[in-house]
Motif scaffolding. Structure first.
Motif, short mmCIF file in Angstrom:
data_model
loop_
_atom_site.label_atom_id
_atom_site.label_comp_id
_atom_site.label_asym_id
_atom_site.label_seq_id
_atom_site.Cartn_x
_atom_site.Cartn_y
_atom_site.Cartn_z
N HIS A 107 0.81 -1.23 0.00
CA HIS A 107 0.00 0.00 0.00
C HIS A 107 0.84 1.28 0.00
CE1 HIS A 107 0.60 -0.72 4.34
NE2 HIS A 107 0.48 0.57 4.49
N ASP A 108 1.99 1.26 0.67
CA ASP A 108 2.82 2.46 0.75
C ASP A 108 4.02 2.42 -0.19
OD1 ASP A 108 1.50 4.24 2.35
OD2 ASP A 108 2.40 3.53 4.22
N LYS A 111 5.85 5.41 -1.56
CA LYS A 111 6.70 6.28 -0.73
C LYS A 111 8.15 6.25 -1.21
CE LYS A 111 4.14 6.69 3.56
NZ LYS A 111 4.05 6.26 4.96
N HIS A 136 2.02 9.74 -2.81
CA HIS A 136 2.48 8.35 -2.76
C HIS A 136 1.44 7.31 -3.22
CE1 HIS A 136 0.84 8.10 1.41
NE2 HIS A 136 0.80 6.81 1.17
N HIS A 160 -5.88 3.80 -0.79
CA HIS A 160 -5.78 3.45 0.63
C HIS A 160 -5.89 4.65 1.56
CE1 HIS A 160 -1.40 4.27 0.15
NE2 HIS A 160 -1.36 4.42 1.47
N HIS A 161 -5.87 5.89 1.03
CA HIS A 161 -6.08 7.06 1.89
C HIS A 161 -7.41 7.76 1.59
CE1 HIS A 161 -2.44 7.09 4.26
NE2 HIS A 161 -1.71 6.88 3.18
FE LIG Z 1 -0.04 5.52 2.80
#
Ligand SMILES: [Fe+2]
Length: 241
Positions: A107-108, A111, A136, A160-161
């Motif tokens: 999910h990240d 980044k 991201h 996801h955000h």
């Molecule tokens: Fe995130």
């Protein structure tokens, strides 16, 4: 005038014997073919299972590379994956989204495109830094969107955000505009964040975390998915923190 059909000639004993012998040969050939096919199917199944493990481990490694860059705690990704998979199963949609677990892990991943000084800045971010940080999900989505069989994973990463009431980012999607696996993910992600120690506070108990999730049902989270998750909390796989 209709011709009278010829009466069937009864087969002699030797004809029966020959027929029986041919049938036996035929049956044994069919049996041999069946066994060979079965063996082949088993070999393929074993190879597929091995491939699946390799795929998952590769994705896990990629996700851990990002996690090492971020200052986030140890097993967070693995717990997100395990809790997310459990919630998808409880929702009855696990088979529709076999690649969801890859999205939970990655999910990240976007980044990787956010400068280190922003990711690990000790104080609060400026508005300009937030704008960069908020890229991201889209960076991660772009990394995954062209990989075959990663459609759900890419959607989880992109969304996801997002928040159920439309106040999230990057697209301010609301309600069911947010794909279900992403709605499920944001619940397990928040639950894990609340129930593990952070540099600025100790972990909350699971009851406290459940109360918080219920309080944010309808704003941050899909209330229907929260309703399915809460009774599942006691049955989540136990993983180290
Ligand atoms: Fe995130």
């Amino acid at each position: 005038m209709t011709p009278t059909p010829e009466p069937a000639v009864p087969a002699s004993g030797s004809d029966y014997g020959e027929l029986e012998a041919q049938l036996k040969v035929f049956a044994s050939e069919i049996g041999g073919l069946y066994r060979a096919q079965k063996e082949r199917a088993e070999q393929l199944e074993t190879a597929l299972a091995a491939l699946k493990v390799t795929y998952l481990e590769t994705i896990r490694s990629l996700a851990f590379v990002v996690e090492a860059k971020d200052a986030y705690t140890g097993q967070h990704l693995e717990r997100c994956r395990a809790y997310g998979v459990a919630l998808m199963a409880e929702l009855g949609v696990a088979d529709d989204h076999p690649d969801a677990e890859y999205g939970f892990l990655l999910h990240d991943a976007g980044k990787i495109g956010v400068p280190e000084r922003i990711l690990s800045k000790p104080g609060p971010l400026t508005a300009a830094e937030w704008r960069i940080m908020r890229t991201h999900p889209v960076i991660g989505y772009q990394m995954l969107q062209n990989i075959p069989h990663m459609t759900t994973a890419a959607e989880i990463v992109r969304c996801h955000h997002e928040m159920f009431d439309g106040s999230g980012y990057p697209e301010r999607l609301r309600g069911e505009e947010i794909p279900l696996p992403a709605r499920a993910f944001s619940i397990v992600d928040a639950f894990d964040a609340m129930t593990t120690d952070r540099p600025y506070r100790a972990a909350l108990g699971t009851d406290h975390a459940a109360t918080e999730l219920a309080r944010m049902a309808g704003t941050q989270f899909d209330p229907e998915v929260v309703k399915v998750f809460l009774p599942l909390i006691d049955r989540l796989p136990a993983l180290s923190t």
